[in-house]
Design an enzyme around this catalytic site. Structure first.
Site, PDB file in Angstrom:
ATOM      1  N   SER A  92       0.841  -1.193   0.000  1.00 18.51           N
ATOM      2  CA  SER A  92       0.000   0.000   0.000  1.00 18.51           C
ATOM      3  C   SER A  92       0.874   1.239   0.000  1.00 18.51           C
ATOM      4  O   SER A  92       2.003   1.224   0.514  1.00 18.51           O
ATOM      5  CB  SER A  92      -0.910   0.007   1.229  1.00 18.51           C
ATOM      6  OG  SER A  92      -1.525   1.264   1.409  1.00 18.51           O
ATOM      7  N   TYR A 151      -0.499  -0.506  10.258  1.00 17.13           N
ATOM      8  CA  TYR A 151      -0.603  -0.876   8.838  1.00 17.13           C
ATOM      9  C   TYR A 151       0.521  -0.252   8.026  1.00 17.13           C
ATOM     10  O   TYR A 151       1.184  -0.932   7.230  1.00 17.13           O
ATOM     11  CB  TYR A 151      -1.965  -0.412   8.315  1.00 17.13           C
ATOM     12  CG  TYR A 151      -2.237  -0.766   6.874  1.00 17.13           C
ATOM     13  CD1 TYR A 151      -2.069  -2.057   6.403  1.00 17.13           C
ATOM     14  CD2 TYR A 151      -2.689   0.206   5.980  1.00 17.13           C
ATOM     15  CE1 TYR A 151      -2.338  -2.379   5.083  1.00 17.13           C
ATOM     16  CE2 TYR A 151      -2.962  -0.103   4.664  1.00 17.13           C
ATOM     17  CZ  TYR A 151      -2.782  -1.399   4.218  1.00 17.13           C
ATOM     18  OH  TYR A 151      -3.048  -1.712   2.910  1.00 17.13           O
TER      19      TYR A 151
END
Length: 266
Positions: A149, A162
């Site tokens: 990501s 994350y």
């Protein structure tokens, strides 16, 4: 239809998710035999139905735990079904929201375990199989693709676990690429940003203002589709990317090229 992956076998983990499903289907369309793996049985059923529209050359594996035993069983099932492994797509992305001062140690550890450690373990096991396979094949071209990501490059306090795990995953991608190149195995990443997934769709339902915000900071002016992420994964898996390794390609509509401070300050 050009079958760029004809004769090749791909494992796609996270295949029950929106992006994983799109990648599995796109690789099947390109001629690959595909092993779909996921922990969620119902979601995996839906993905198998989507791939079945394209080909019968696929199998499924319920990867309940992405540990050493789970990796060994997945590899064994793939070899039993198709006889070889040429491509591995790791799409394990676990999002653990929480501000730094409130984040629990177990949630931070879980994000690292899912996004980094499980990818390391499965990739290592598959790479060993690829090395054994390539020893008897001239010009062997193995490909490992890690789905990451743009959170690895963008600091969002509420997504610290994350973003840190994605940054570690990107570095793992580069390190694996450097080590495995001598065996004819390429390792690359696809970093997603503003790509529609089930998780994003749910978030957009909860926050009506978010869609407009995301579009505003995306130069291409829209939210991407899972099929567009799948095209990037297909390219990196194919012979068209035969001289590309150690790269993390952002599929984000241009978000990472913008300075969030719009004023022209030098």
């Amino acid at each position: 239809m050009v079958e760029e992956l004809h004769g090749r076998v791909a494992i796609v983990t996270g295949a029950g998710g929106t992006v994983g499903r799109a990648i599995a289907r796109r690789m099947a369309e390109a001629g690959a035999e595909v092993m779909l793996a996921d922990a969620e049985g119902d979601a995996l059923d839906e993905s198998c139905a989507a791939v079945r529209d394209v080909t019968d050359s696929f199998a499924r594996f319920n990867l309940a735990r992405p540990d050493k035993l789970g990796a060994a069983n997945l590899i064994a099932a793939t070899i039993d079904a198709f006889g070889r492994i040429d491509i591995l797509v790791n799409e394990p992305r676990a999002t653990r929201p929480g501000a730094f001062e409130e984040l629990k140690r177990e949630d931070f550890a879980a994000a690292l375990d899912t996004n980094v450690t499980s990818t390391f373990m499965l990739s290592q096991a598959v790479a060993k199989r690829m090395i054994h396979q390539g020893a008897s094949e001239e010009d062997f071209d193995g490909a490992i693709i890690n789905v990451s990501s743009i959170a690895a490059q963008r600091t969002v306090p509420e997504l610290i676990a994350y973003s840190v795990s994605c940054a570690a995953l990107d570095q793992l991608t580069r390190s694996m690429a450097a080590d495995l190149a001598r065996h004819g195995i390429r390792v690359n990443g696809v970093a997603l940003g503003a790509v529609m997934s089930a998780r994003l769709r749910e978030t957009l339902r909860e926050r009506a203002d978010l869609r407009a915000e995301m579009i505003k900071v995306t130069p291409l002016g829209r939210i991407g589709e899972a099929d567009e992420a799948a095209e990037a994964a297909l390219f990196l898996a194919s012979h068209r990317a035969s001289f590309i390794t150690g790269q993390v390609i952002s599929v984000d509509g241009g978000r990472t090229v913008l300075d969030p401070l719009a004023s022209p300050i030098r």
